[in-house]
Write a protein that holds these residues in place. Structure first.
Motif, mmCIF file in Angstrom:
data_model
loop_
_atom_site.group_PDB
_atom_site.id
_atom_site.type_symbol
_atom_site.label_atom_id
_atom_site.label_comp_id
_atom_site.label_asym_id
_atom_site.label_seq_id
_atom_site.Cartn_x
_atom_site.Cartn_y
_atom_site.Cartn_z
ATOM 1 N N MET A 1 0.850 -1.182 0.000
ATOM 2 C CA MET A 1 0.000 0.000 0.000
ATOM 3 C C MET A 1 0.891 1.240 0.000
ATOM 4 S SD MET A 1 -3.495 1.002 0.605
ATOM 5 C CE MET A 1 -3.934 -0.675 0.591
ATOM 6 N N ASP A 2 0.460 2.257 -0.706
ATOM 7 C CA ASP A 2 1.200 3.506 -0.808
ATOM 8 C C ASP A 2 1.315 4.180 0.566
ATOM 9 O OD1 ASP A 2 2.385 5.845 -1.726
ATOM 10 O OD2 ASP A 2 0.518 6.655 -2.541
ATOM 11 N N ILE A 3 2.517 4.561 0.936
ATOM 12 C CA ILE A 3 2.770 5.179 2.242
ATOM 13 C C ILE A 3 1.979 6.477 2.388
ATOM 14 C CG2 ILE A 3 4.535 6.277 3.683
ATOM 15 C CD1 ILE A 3 6.537 4.241 2.497
ATOM 16 N N LYS A 4 1.937 7.275 1.345
ATOM 17 C CA LYS A 4 1.235 8.557 1.415
ATOM 18 C C LYS A 4 -0.264 8.363 1.611
ATOM 19 C CE LYS A 4 4.660 11.208 -1.044
ATOM 20 N NZ LYS A 4 4.900 12.272 -1.988
ATOM 21 N N VAL A 5 -0.828 7.403 0.914
ATOM 22 C CA VAL A 5 -2.264 7.130 1.073
ATOM 23 C C VAL A 5 -2.539 6.633 2.494
ATOM 24 C CG1 VAL A 5 -4.170 5.645 0.322
ATOM 25 C CG2 VAL A 5 -2.677 6.731 -1.375
ATOM 26 N N MET A 6 -1.696 5.740 2.996
ATOM 27 C CA MET A 6 -1.891 5.237 4.363
ATOM 28 C C MET A 6 -1.698 6.345 5.406
ATOM 29 S SD MET A 6 -3.174 2.348 4.207
ATOM 30 C CE MET A 6 -3.218 2.065 5.961
ATOM 31 N N ALA A 7 -0.802 7.291 5.124
ATOM 32 C CA ALA A 7 -0.635 8.430 6.028
ATOM 33 C C ALA A 7 -1.949 9.199 6.142
ATOM 34 C CB ALA A 7 0.485 9.342 5.544
ATOM 35 N N GLU A 8 -2.635 9.362 5.015
ATOM 36 C CA GLU A 8 -3.917 10.062 5.040
ATOM 37 C C GLU A 8 -4.977 9.220 5.744
ATOM 38 O OE1 GLU A 8 -6.580 13.321 4.010
ATOM 39 O OE2 GLU A 8 -4.514 13.039 4.632
ATOM 40 N N VAL A 9 -4.946 7.911 5.567
ATOM 41 C CA VAL A 9 -5.878 7.033 6.285
ATOM 42 C C VAL A 9 -5.681 7.194 7.795
ATOM 43 C CG1 VAL A 9 -6.472 4.616 6.790
ATOM 44 C CG2 VAL A 9 -6.060 5.340 4.418
ATOM 45 N N TYR A 10 -4.429 7.184 8.228
ATOM 46 C CA TYR A 10 -4.152 7.348 9.659
ATOM 47 C C TYR A 10 -4.526 8.740 10.143
ATOM 48 C CZ TYR A 10 -2.096 2.807 10.506
ATOM 49 O OH TYR A 10 -1.923 1.452 10.675
ATOM 50 N N ARG A 11 -4.319 9.752 9.317
ATOM 51 C CA ARG A 11 -4.701 11.117 9.717
ATOM 52 C C ARG A 11 -6.209 11.209 9.920
ATOM 53 N NH1 ARG A 11 -6.280 16.382 7.761
ATOM 54 N NH2 ARG A 11 -6.856 15.515 5.755
ATOM 55 N N VAL A 24 -0.488 5.026 15.242
ATOM 56 C CA VAL A 24 0.210 5.761 14.181
ATOM 57 C C VAL A 24 1.719 5.573 14.314
ATOM 58 C CG1 VAL A 24 0.634 8.045 13.198
ATOM 59 C CG2 VAL A 24 -1.664 7.431 13.971
ATOM 60 N N ILE A 25 2.216 5.659 15.530
ATOM 61 C CA ILE A 25 3.657 5.487 15.761
ATOM 62 C C ILE A 25 4.086 4.069 15.391
ATOM 63 C CG2 ILE A 25 5.434 5.394 17.560
ATOM 64 C CD1 ILE A 25 4.005 7.827 18.835
ATOM 65 N N ASP A 26 3.295 3.090 15.776
ATOM 66 C CA ASP A 26 3.612 1.695 15.423
ATOM 67 C C ASP A 26 3.656 1.515 13.908
ATOM 68 O OD1 ASP A 26 3.740 1.057 18.102
ATOM 69 O OD2 ASP A 26 1.776 0.073 18.156
ATOM 70 N N TRP A 27 2.705 2.132 13.189
ATOM 71 C CA TRP A 27 2.694 2.063 11.731
ATOM 72 C C TRP A 27 3.954 2.698 11.159
ATOM 73 C CZ3 TRP A 27 2.283 6.518 8.597
ATOM 74 C CH2 TRP A 27 2.249 6.266 7.230
ATOM 75 N N ALA A 28 4.301 3.891 11.653
ATOM 76 C CA ALA A 28 5.489 4.592 11.147
ATOM 77 C C ALA A 28 6.753 3.776 11.406
ATOM 78 C CB ALA A 28 5.597 5.976 11.796
ATOM 79 N N GLU A 29 6.874 3.209 12.591
ATOM 80 C CA GLU A 29 8.055 2.411 12.916
ATOM 81 C C GLU A 29 8.135 1.160 12.045
ATOM 82 O OE1 GLU A 29 7.758 1.903 17.162
ATOM 83 O OE2 GLU A 29 8.689 3.860 17.534
ATOM 84 N N ASP A 30 7.002 0.552 11.762
ATOM 85 C CA ASP A 30 6.977 -0.623 10.887
ATOM 86 C C ASP A 30 7.458 -0.262 9.479
ATOM 87 O OD1 ASP A 30 6.287 -3.398 10.302
ATOM 88 O OD2 ASP A 30 4.615 -2.554 9.137
#
Length: 125
Positions: A1-11, A24-30
């Protein structure tokens, strides 16, 4: 999955209360672990355990920086749907959905705003 799209999903998800700062932190660290050269924005997110949700949203938004794309909404709606069918707290999931609708209208997302306003108008008749 695109990181930018997932960033918006998390936002969007953190805005409506679906995700926590820890999620969100766990996702970023992964993501950081998987990338050879991680983005600075991801590193900033991973170091934000003491940040407020609004600050995390700002970091996620700076990572997304894309023109309007309804994929994040569709992904989050799928997650909310799964949570609704598997959760005993369906009222909270419904509240999250209403918060998402309000957020979309506030951000003036063209396609979603028109669809939501039209569907609300049809229900009033």
């Amino acid at each position: 999955m695109d990181i930018k799209v997932m960033a918006e999903v998390y936002r969007l998800g953190i805005t409506i209360g679906f995700f926590t700062i820890k999620d969100v932190i766990d996702w970023a660290e992964d993501i950081i672990e998987k990338l050879e050269h991680p983005l600075v924005e991801l590193i900033n997110i991973s170091l934000s355990s003491k940040a407020k949700p609004i600050d995390i949203c700002s970091l996620l938004h700076s990572l997304y920086r894309s023109p309007y794309n309804d994929s994040p909404f569709q992904i989050l709606l799928g997650m909310l749907s799964s949570e609704y069918t598997s959760s005993k707290n369906q009222g909270e999931v419904a509240s999250m959905l209403f918060r998402l609708i309000d957020f979309i209208l506030l951000e003036e997302r063209p396609a979603f705003s028109r669809c939501l306003l039209f569907s609300r108008a049809k229900n009033i008749r």
